[in-house]
Structure formats: structure tokens, C-alpha cells
Design an enzyme around this catalytic site. Structure first.
Site, PDB file in Angstrom:
ATOM      1  N   ASP A 172       0.848  -1.189   0.000  1.00 33.76           N
ATOM      2  CA  ASP A 172       0.000   0.000   0.000  1.00 33.76           C
ATOM      3  C   ASP A 172       0.887   1.244   0.000  1.00 33.76           C
ATOM      4  O   ASP A 172       1.901   1.313   0.714  1.00 33.76           O
ATOM      5  CB  ASP A 172      -0.922  -0.011   1.224  1.00 33.76           C
ATOM      6  CG  ASP A 172      -2.079   0.958   1.084  1.00 33.76           C
ATOM      7  OD1 ASP A 172      -3.225   0.500   0.953  1.00 33.76           O
ATOM      8  OD2 ASP A 172      -1.832   2.192   1.109  1.00 33.76           O
ATOM      9  N   ASN A 213     -13.030  -3.174   2.437  1.00 32.44           N
ATOM     10  CA  ASN A 213     -13.956  -2.051   2.538  1.00 32.44           C
ATOM     11  C   ASN A 213     -14.878  -2.116   1.323  1.00 32.44           C
ATOM     12  O   ASN A 213     -14.410  -2.286   0.192  1.00 32.44           O
ATOM     13  CB  ASN A 213     -13.193  -0.721   2.548  1.00 32.44           C
ATOM     14  CG  ASN A 213     -12.310  -0.579   3.773  1.00 32.44           C
ATOM     15  OD1 ASN A 213     -12.685  -0.993   4.867  1.00 32.44           O
ATOM     16  ND2 ASN A 213     -11.126  -0.004   3.602  1.00 32.44           N
ATOM     17  N   GLY A 224     -15.256   3.193   3.656  1.00 29.41           N
ATOM     18  CA  GLY A 224     -13.857   3.549   3.443  1.00 29.41           C
ATOM     19  C   GLY A 224     -13.280   3.105   2.119  1.00 29.41           C
ATOM     20  O   GLY A 224     -12.082   3.259   1.887  1.00 29.41           O
ATOM     21  N   GLN A 225     -14.119   2.538   1.231  1.00 26.04           N
ATOM     22  CA  GLN A 225     -13.577   2.115  -0.069  1.00 26.04           C
ATOM     23  C   GLN A 225     -13.330   3.330  -0.952  1.00 26.04           C
ATOM     24  O   GLN A 225     -14.237   4.145  -1.158  1.00 26.04           O
ATOM     25  CB  GLN A 225     -14.534   1.134  -0.768  1.00 26.04           C
ATOM     26  CG  GLN A 225     -13.925   0.548  -2.039  1.00 26.04           C
ATOM     27  CD  GLN A 225     -14.808  -0.519  -2.697  1.00 26.04           C
ATOM     28  OE1 GLN A 225     -15.958  -0.710  -2.303  1.00 26.04           O
ATOM     29  NE2 GLN A 225     -14.264  -1.199  -3.686  1.00 26.04           N
ATOM     30  N   SER A 226     -12.112   3.445  -1.448  1.00 26.28           N
ATOM     31  CA  SER A 226     -11.770   4.569  -2.327  1.00 26.28           C
ATOM     32  C   SER A 226     -11.343   4.101  -3.715  1.00 26.28           C
ATOM     33  O   SER A 226     -11.330   4.900  -4.652  1.00 26.28           O
ATOM     34  CB  SER A 226     -10.651   5.411  -1.695  1.00 26.28           C
ATOM     35  OG  SER A 226      -9.490   4.630  -1.498  1.00 26.28           O
ATOM     36  N   HIS A 228     -10.032  -5.272  -3.441  1.00 29.58           N
ATOM     37  CA  HIS A 228      -8.705  -5.424  -2.846  1.00 29.58           C
ATOM     38  C   HIS A 228      -8.851  -5.835  -1.397  1.00 29.58           C
ATOM     39  O   HIS A 228      -9.651  -5.283  -0.652  1.00 29.58           O
ATOM     40  CB  HIS A 228      -7.866  -4.157  -2.973  1.00 29.58           C
ATOM     41  CG  HIS A 228      -8.559  -2.905  -2.531  1.00 29.58           C
ATOM     42  ND1 HIS A 228      -9.537  -2.287  -3.283  1.00 29.58           N
ATOM     43  CD2 HIS A 228      -8.432  -2.163  -1.411  1.00 29.58           C
ATOM     44  CE1 HIS A 228      -9.974  -1.214  -2.658  1.00 29.58           C
ATOM     45  NE2 HIS A 228      -9.324  -1.115  -1.504  1.00 29.58           N
ATOM     46  N   LEU A 229      -8.037  -6.814  -1.034  1.00 30.81           N
ATOM     47  CA  LEU A 229      -7.995  -7.308   0.341  1.00 30.81           C
ATOM     48  C   LEU A 229      -6.801  -6.657   1.015  1.00 30.81           C
ATOM     49  O   LEU A 229      -5.661  -6.808   0.553  1.00 30.81           O
ATOM     50  CB  LEU A 229      -7.855  -8.835   0.312  1.00 30.81           C
ATOM     51  CG  LEU A 229      -7.785  -9.562   1.648  1.00 30.81           C
ATOM     52  CD1 LEU A 229      -9.004  -9.271   2.511  1.00 30.81           C
ATOM     53  CD2 LEU A 229      -7.651 -11.072   1.402  1.00 30.81           C
ATOM     54  N   HIS A 230      -7.076  -5.905   2.086  1.00 28.28           N
ATOM     55  CA  HIS A 230      -5.976  -5.315   2.855  1.00 28.28           C
ATOM     56  C   HIS A 230      -5.401  -6.381   3.790  1.00 28.28           C
ATOM     57  O   HIS A 230      -6.148  -6.992   4.575  1.00 28.28           O
ATOM     58  CB  HIS A 230      -6.483  -4.169   3.739  1.00 28.28           C
ATOM     59  CG  HIS A 230      -6.954  -2.944   3.026  1.00 28.28           C
ATOM     60  ND1 HIS A 230      -6.169  -1.808   2.881  1.00 28.28           N
ATOM     61  CD2 HIS A 230      -8.142  -2.653   2.448  1.00 28.28           C
ATOM     62  CE1 HIS A 230      -6.864  -0.871   2.243  1.00 28.28           C
ATOM     63  NE2 HIS A 230      -8.064  -1.356   1.982  1.00 28.28           N
TER      64      HIS A 230
HETATM   65  P1  AMP Z   1      -9.679   1.462   0.145  1.00 30.38           P
HETATM   66  O1  AMP Z   1      -9.732   2.796   0.819  1.00 30.38           O
HETATM   67  O2  AMP Z   1     -10.116   0.307   1.000  1.00 30.38           O
HETATM   68  O3  AMP Z   1     -10.365   1.501  -1.200  1.00 30.38           O
HETATM   69  O4  AMP Z   1      -8.134   1.172  -0.108  1.00 30.38           O
HETATM   70  C1  AMP Z   1      -7.433   1.749  -1.174  1.00 30.38           C
HETATM   71  C2  AMP Z   1      -5.980   1.685  -0.782  1.00 30.38           C
HETATM   72  O5  AMP Z   1      -5.206   1.869  -1.942  1.00 30.38           O
HETATM   73  C3  AMP Z   1      -5.555   2.764   0.220  1.00 30.38           C
HETATM   74  O6  AMP Z   1      -5.053   2.141   1.386  1.00 30.38           O
HETATM   75  C4  AMP Z   1      -4.488   3.542  -0.538  1.00 30.38           C
HETATM   76  O7  AMP Z   1      -3.433   3.952   0.296  1.00 30.38           O
HETATM   77  C5  AMP Z   1      -4.027   2.538  -1.571  1.00 30.38           C
HETATM   78  N1  AMP Z   1      -3.464   3.092  -2.783  1.00 30.38           N
HETATM   79  C6  AMP Z   1      -3.950   4.117  -3.524  1.00 30.38           C
HETATM   80  N2  AMP Z   1      -3.176   4.303  -4.614  1.00 30.38           N
HETATM   81  C7  AMP Z   1      -2.188   3.372  -4.566  1.00 30.38           C
HETATM   82  C8  AMP Z   1      -1.086   3.045  -5.398  1.00 30.38           C
HETATM   83  N3  AMP Z   1      -0.816   3.725  -6.532  1.00 30.38           N
HETATM   84  N4  AMP Z   1      -0.264   2.029  -5.025  1.00 30.38           N
HETATM   85  C9  AMP Z   1      -0.515   1.353  -3.880  1.00 30.38           C
HETATM   86  N5  AMP Z   1      -1.544   1.603  -3.058  1.00 30.38           N
HETATM   87  C10 AMP Z   1      -2.376   2.602  -3.384  1.00 30.38           C
END
Ligand code: AMP
Length: 114
Positions: free
Chosen positions: A32, A87, A93-95, A100-102
Site C-alpha cells: 500500500d 472495505n 472507506g472504499q476509495s 482489494h484485500l488489505h
Molecule cells: P480502500 O480505501 O479500501 O479503497 O483502499 C485503497 C488503498 O489503496 C488505500 O489504502 C491507498 O493507500 C491505496 N493506494 C492508492 N493508490 C495506490 C497506489 N498507486 N499504489 C498502492 N496503493 C495505493
């Protein structure tokens, strides 16, 4: 199955750089960009699905492979204890809307989550 303008599709395709730590037939795992723990790795399916439920319905084998890939990364990093998080939806909190699995490890985590 690449989606135009999807950040994680571009990482899977190698069009955007990422620190890839593991890959399988159906998954890629990379660090991440904004780590929330000493180990913070995202495990994604190579094919585009918007969230965990859509992946599980559309490709259950890949869905299971995300978890086994995360366990393999944790083991490779010497982490016996870890947290796995999906998320789903902006309020959760999904962005990035590519499943994707954290994988989070290397510190203690509170419960309930914030
Ligand atoms: P979420 O908020 O659950 O959708 O997680 C998205 C994750 O992607 C966040 O933890 C960000 O820090 C991560 N992220 C965003 N852009 C990148 C990138 N270019 N490379 C690696 N991680 C990223």
C-alpha cells in the site's frame, strides 16, 4: 477484463508502478502506498470486479485465492497474526473500486475498528 481508468487494473497491467510482493495465476499483491501498519499489502484479482461480493459471485476461485495469497505474504514476512479487511462502499472507506484485500500486520489492532 481490464477496466479503463481503473488504478488497480493499471497496476496489474504494469502500466503504473507498484512494489509487487507476490503474484499467482489470478492475483497480484503489492505494498500500500500509504501504509497503516508495518506490513500493509493489498491483494487484488487480476480481473476487474468492483468489490469483494462481486468477486465472490463472479469468480469464487479467485476470491479464495486472495485469502491464500494474503496468508502466503504474511508467512513470507514472518507475521503470524494479521488482519484482513475488505472495505465495500465509500461509507465503509472504499476509495478504489477494484476489489482489494488489505493485509495488515506488525502492530496491535483495536476492536471495534474506527
Ligand atoms: P480502500 O480505501 O479500501 O479503497 O483502499 C485503497 C488503498 O489503496 C488505500 O489504502 C491507498 O493507500 C491505496 N493506494 C492508492 N493508490 C495506490 C497506489 N498507486 N499504489 C498502492 N496503493 C495505493
Amino acid at each position: 477484463m481490464e477496466e479503463t481508468d481503473c488504478l488497480f487494473c493499471k497496476i496489474v497491467a504494469g502500466e503504473i508502478p507498484a512494489e509487487v510482493v507476490h503474484s499467482t495465476e489470478r492475483t497480484v499483491a503489492f505494498r500500500d502506498l500509504n501504509p497503516q501498519a508495518p506490513t500493509h499489502v493489498l491483494v487484488v484479482p487480476k480481473a476487474h470486479f468492483a468489490n469483494a461480493a462481486e468477486l465472490a459471485a463472479g469468480d469464487p476461485v479467485a476470491s479464495a485465492e486472495l485469502v491464500t495469497a494474503a496468508a502466503a505474504v504474511a508467512a513470507a514476512e514472518g507475521r503470524e497474526d494479521y488482519r484482513l479487511v475488505y472495505n465495500t462502499g465509500a461509507d465503509a472507506g472504499q476509495s478504489v473500486f477494484h476489489t482489494h484485500l488489505h493485509l495488515l500486520a506488525g502492530r496491535s489492532f483495536g476492536w471495534p475498528p474506527g
